[in-house]
Design a protein around this motif. Sequence first.
Motif, PDB file in Angstrom:
ATOM      1  N   ARG A   1     -25.124 -78.526  31.454  1.00 11.27           N
ATOM      2  CA  ARG A   1     -26.170 -78.072  31.998  1.00 11.27           C
ATOM      3  C   ARG A   1     -26.188 -77.272  33.237  1.00 11.27           C
ATOM      4  N   ASP A   2     -26.191 -76.403  33.886  1.00  9.42           N
ATOM      5  CA  ASP A   2     -26.415 -75.594  35.035  1.00  9.42           C
ATOM      6  C   ASP A   2     -27.905 -75.430  35.047  1.00  9.42           C
ATOM      7  N   ASP A   3     -28.343 -76.523  35.565  1.00  7.64           N
ATOM      8  CA  ASP A   3     -29.448 -76.426  36.232  1.00  7.64           C
ATOM      9  C   ASP A   3     -30.247 -76.181  37.633  1.00  7.64           C
ATOM     10  N   SER A   4     -29.023 -75.186  38.198  1.00  4.81           N
ATOM     11  CA  SER A   4     -29.407 -73.792  39.031  1.00  4.81           C
ATOM     12  C   SER A   4     -30.313 -72.714  38.222  1.00  4.81           C
ATOM     13  N   VAL A   5     -29.822 -72.591  37.022  1.00  2.00           N
ATOM     14  CA  VAL A   5     -30.000 -71.617  36.310  1.00  2.00           C
ATOM     15  C   VAL A   5     -31.849 -71.856  35.939  1.00  2.00           C
ATOM     16  N   LYS A   6     -32.899 -71.347  36.461  1.00  2.00           N
ATOM     17  CA  LYS A   6     -34.032 -71.606  35.942  1.00  2.00           C
ATOM     18  C   LYS A   6     -34.756 -70.375  35.351  1.00  2.00           C
ATOM     19  N   GLU A   7     -34.396 -71.157  33.547  1.00  2.00           N
ATOM     20  CA  GLU A   7     -35.238 -70.171  32.269  1.00  2.00           C
ATOM     21  C   GLU A   7     -36.917 -69.631  32.361  1.00  2.00           C
ATOM     22  N   LYS A   8     -37.279 -70.882  33.500  1.00  2.00           N
ATOM     23  CA  LYS A   8     -38.386 -70.439  33.177  1.00  2.00           C
ATOM     24  C   LYS A   8     -39.240 -69.869  31.553  1.00  2.00           C
ATOM     25  N   LEU A   9     -40.148 -69.550  31.362  1.00  2.00           N
ATOM     26  CA  LEU A   9     -40.961 -69.800  29.810  1.00  2.00           C
ATOM     27  C   LEU A   9     -40.084 -68.842  28.527  1.00  2.00           C
ATOM     28  N   ASP A  10     -37.970 -68.143  29.122  1.00  2.00           N
ATOM     29  CA  ASP A  10     -38.002 -67.264  28.613  1.00  2.00           C
ATOM     30  C   ASP A  10     -37.626 -68.108  27.231  1.00  2.00           C
ATOM     31  N   HIS A  11     -37.235 -69.144  26.255  1.00  2.00           N
ATOM     32  CA  HIS A  11     -36.429 -69.515  25.181  1.00  2.00           C
ATOM     33  C   HIS A  11     -37.847 -69.358  24.546  1.00  2.00           C
ATOM     34  N   ILE A  12     -39.425 -70.108  24.891  1.00  2.00           N
ATOM     35  CA  ILE A  12     -40.530 -69.588  24.694  1.00  2.00           C
ATOM     36  C   ILE A  12     -40.859 -68.482  24.149  1.00  2.00           C
TER      37      ILE A  12
ATOM     38  N   ASP B   1     -28.220 -73.229  21.787  1.00  2.00           N
ATOM     39  CA  ASP B   1     -26.545 -73.881  21.605  1.00  2.00           C
ATOM     40  C   ASP B   1     -25.953 -74.414  22.713  1.00  2.00           C
ATOM     41  N   SER B   2     -24.215 -74.660  22.253  1.00  2.00           N
ATOM     42  CA  SER B   2     -23.325 -75.360  23.496  1.00  2.00           C
ATOM     43  C   SER B   2     -23.102 -74.218  24.346  1.00  2.00           C
ATOM     44  N   LYS B   3     -23.754 -72.541  24.119  1.00  2.00           N
ATOM     45  CA  LYS B   3     -23.819 -71.947  25.032  1.00  2.00           C
ATOM     46  C   LYS B   3     -25.217 -71.654  26.355  1.00  2.00           C
TER      47      LYS B   3
ATOM     48  N   ASN C   1     -22.835 -82.472  25.453  1.00  2.00           N
ATOM     49  CA  ASN C   1     -22.321 -81.160  25.608  1.00  2.00           C
ATOM     50  C   ASN C   1     -24.467 -80.933  26.029  1.00  2.00           C
ATOM     51  N   THR C   2     -24.769 -80.479  27.060  1.00  2.00           N
ATOM     52  CA  THR C   2     -26.364 -80.525  27.493  1.00  2.00           C
ATOM     53  C   THR C   2     -27.018 -79.386  27.880  1.00  2.00           C
ATOM     54  N   ASN C   3     -26.179 -78.779  27.156  1.00  2.00           N
ATOM     55  CA  ASN C   3     -26.280 -77.221  26.690  1.00  2.00           C
ATOM     56  C   ASN C   3     -27.707 -77.202  25.760  1.00  2.00           C
ATOM     57  N   GLU C   4     -27.324 -77.871  24.746  1.00  2.00           N
ATOM     58  CA  GLU C   4     -27.554 -77.777  23.323  1.00  2.00           C
ATOM     59  C   GLU C   4     -28.720 -78.803  23.107  1.00  2.00           C
ATOM     60  N   ALA C   5     -29.728 -77.956  23.234  1.00  2.00           N
ATOM     61  CA  ALA C   5     -31.430 -78.679  22.317  1.00  2.00           C
ATOM     62  C   ALA C   5     -31.923 -78.070  21.492  1.00  2.00           C
ATOM     63  N   PHE C   6     -32.604 -78.821  20.715  1.00  2.00           N
ATOM     64  CA  PHE C   6     -33.613 -78.432  19.201  1.00  2.00           C
ATOM     65  C   PHE C   6     -34.990 -78.919  19.961  1.00  2.00           C
ATOM     66  N   CYS C   7     -36.090 -77.686  19.871  1.00  2.00           N
ATOM     67  CA  CYS C   7     -36.940 -77.565  20.269  1.00  2.00           C
ATOM     68  C   CYS C   7     -37.904 -77.695  19.500  1.00  2.00           C
TER      69      CYS C   7
END
Length: 380
Positions: free
Chosen positions: A86-97, A49-51, A207-213
């Motif tokens: 979106r803050d692209d210095s935050v590295k999310e790695k595989l966390d969402h998957i 979502d947006s956050k 808002n580039t935080n938002e995504a559908f995967c």
Amino acid sequence: RPNNYHHQSGPPSRQNPVSPQALSTRRELYEKDFPLYKQPVEVGCFSLDSKRRFFNDSRQLRYYAEPDRNPNFDLRDGYKDRFIKRDDSVKEKLDHILRWILANRSKLMTRTTTASSCALDLNFVTWRGHLTKLLTTPYETRDGWLLAVTRFRGTLYISEVETEAARRERDNRTERHEEMMYWGYKFEQYTCTDNVQSLPDPGGVVNTNEAFCTVVQTRLADHKLLFSGEVDCRDKDPNAPAAPACYVELKTSAEICTPKQRSNLHRFKLLKWWAQSFLPGVPRVVAGFRDHEGVVIDVETFHISKISHLIKNEHNCWKPTVCMNFCSDFLSFVKHVVTEDNPGVVYLFSWEPRRDVTYSVHRDSQYSFLPHWYVEEITS
Ligand code: A3P
Ligand code: MG
Ligand code: MG
């Protein structure tokens, strides 16, 4: 054994079987028959979502609203005052998957694995974007990559590490480049709606935080893969084919005025567009061609299945079979190298243009990427 593996010199011994040290990326080695690539099956999806909060559903999926052929979209509009980046210095790695896997574990287990251990019935888990980089490697002349790999309960997890060069580029982007990165998202706002019935809202906030995967499962040669990729939108026709065939990828590109520019689009951009969409089985890319002031003056649809024919007219062009064979051989190389099953161990594969792929091993280091919450829940 494929002859594109390089081994250390000296005879192999029984105690120390030969383990390949490097993998060549030379195009000629991969001009073989197209490998088996099973039709990707969507096994689930998730939304951010947006956050940047995770949801195990399709709430962020948007619908494609076909624009006029000459739409005159102003992609610069809203950059200063209606843009949340979106803050692209935050590295999310595989966390969402990994979160998605925990929420959908039962879908991923075979009858035998459910009965015995709780291992996933998969060889590889990664992002689609990492696989796109692998597909384009034999043709890449500018950007190298670093891929961290961990074997855990038999499955190989692949997560990208930002290279020093990429980090420097990210820190030194020009204002013009920063703005141009916004243009792609602004184009999405002009061509997407939140509901089947609604119209695009160019006055809203980007808002580039938002995504559908989408999360897809497939097989490349003898590698069982699960990967996730961001999807821009879907066909709004309720009778459209099931996902991923209903998905549409959106792109922007500089307008084409000369045959040389058309040729460059085919030789360089279509490679990236093809690789990104072919992997998850997304059938079409809608491209908005814009002028130097960021005004979209032309829209064109590219069907992924037709791209290989389009490029056949180009001299010395990229070949889909080279991309897929390199990826398959890289995954075989990883399977051979990454033998220790340990969530704290990372085999770091690195590549620079005009070089072979090499690797190094790191224990409990800054490179470890499987979070404790994942390791503990899979183990329990
Ligand atoms: P364009 O591709 O139209 O330029 P995607 O097309 O993959 O959905 O990405 C949406 C937009 O994100 C891109 O639009 C681009 O603006 C930006 N983007 C994607 N990948 C990027 C990258 N590696 N570096 C910078 N910007 C990127
Ligand atoms: Mg996208
Ligand atoms: Mg896109």
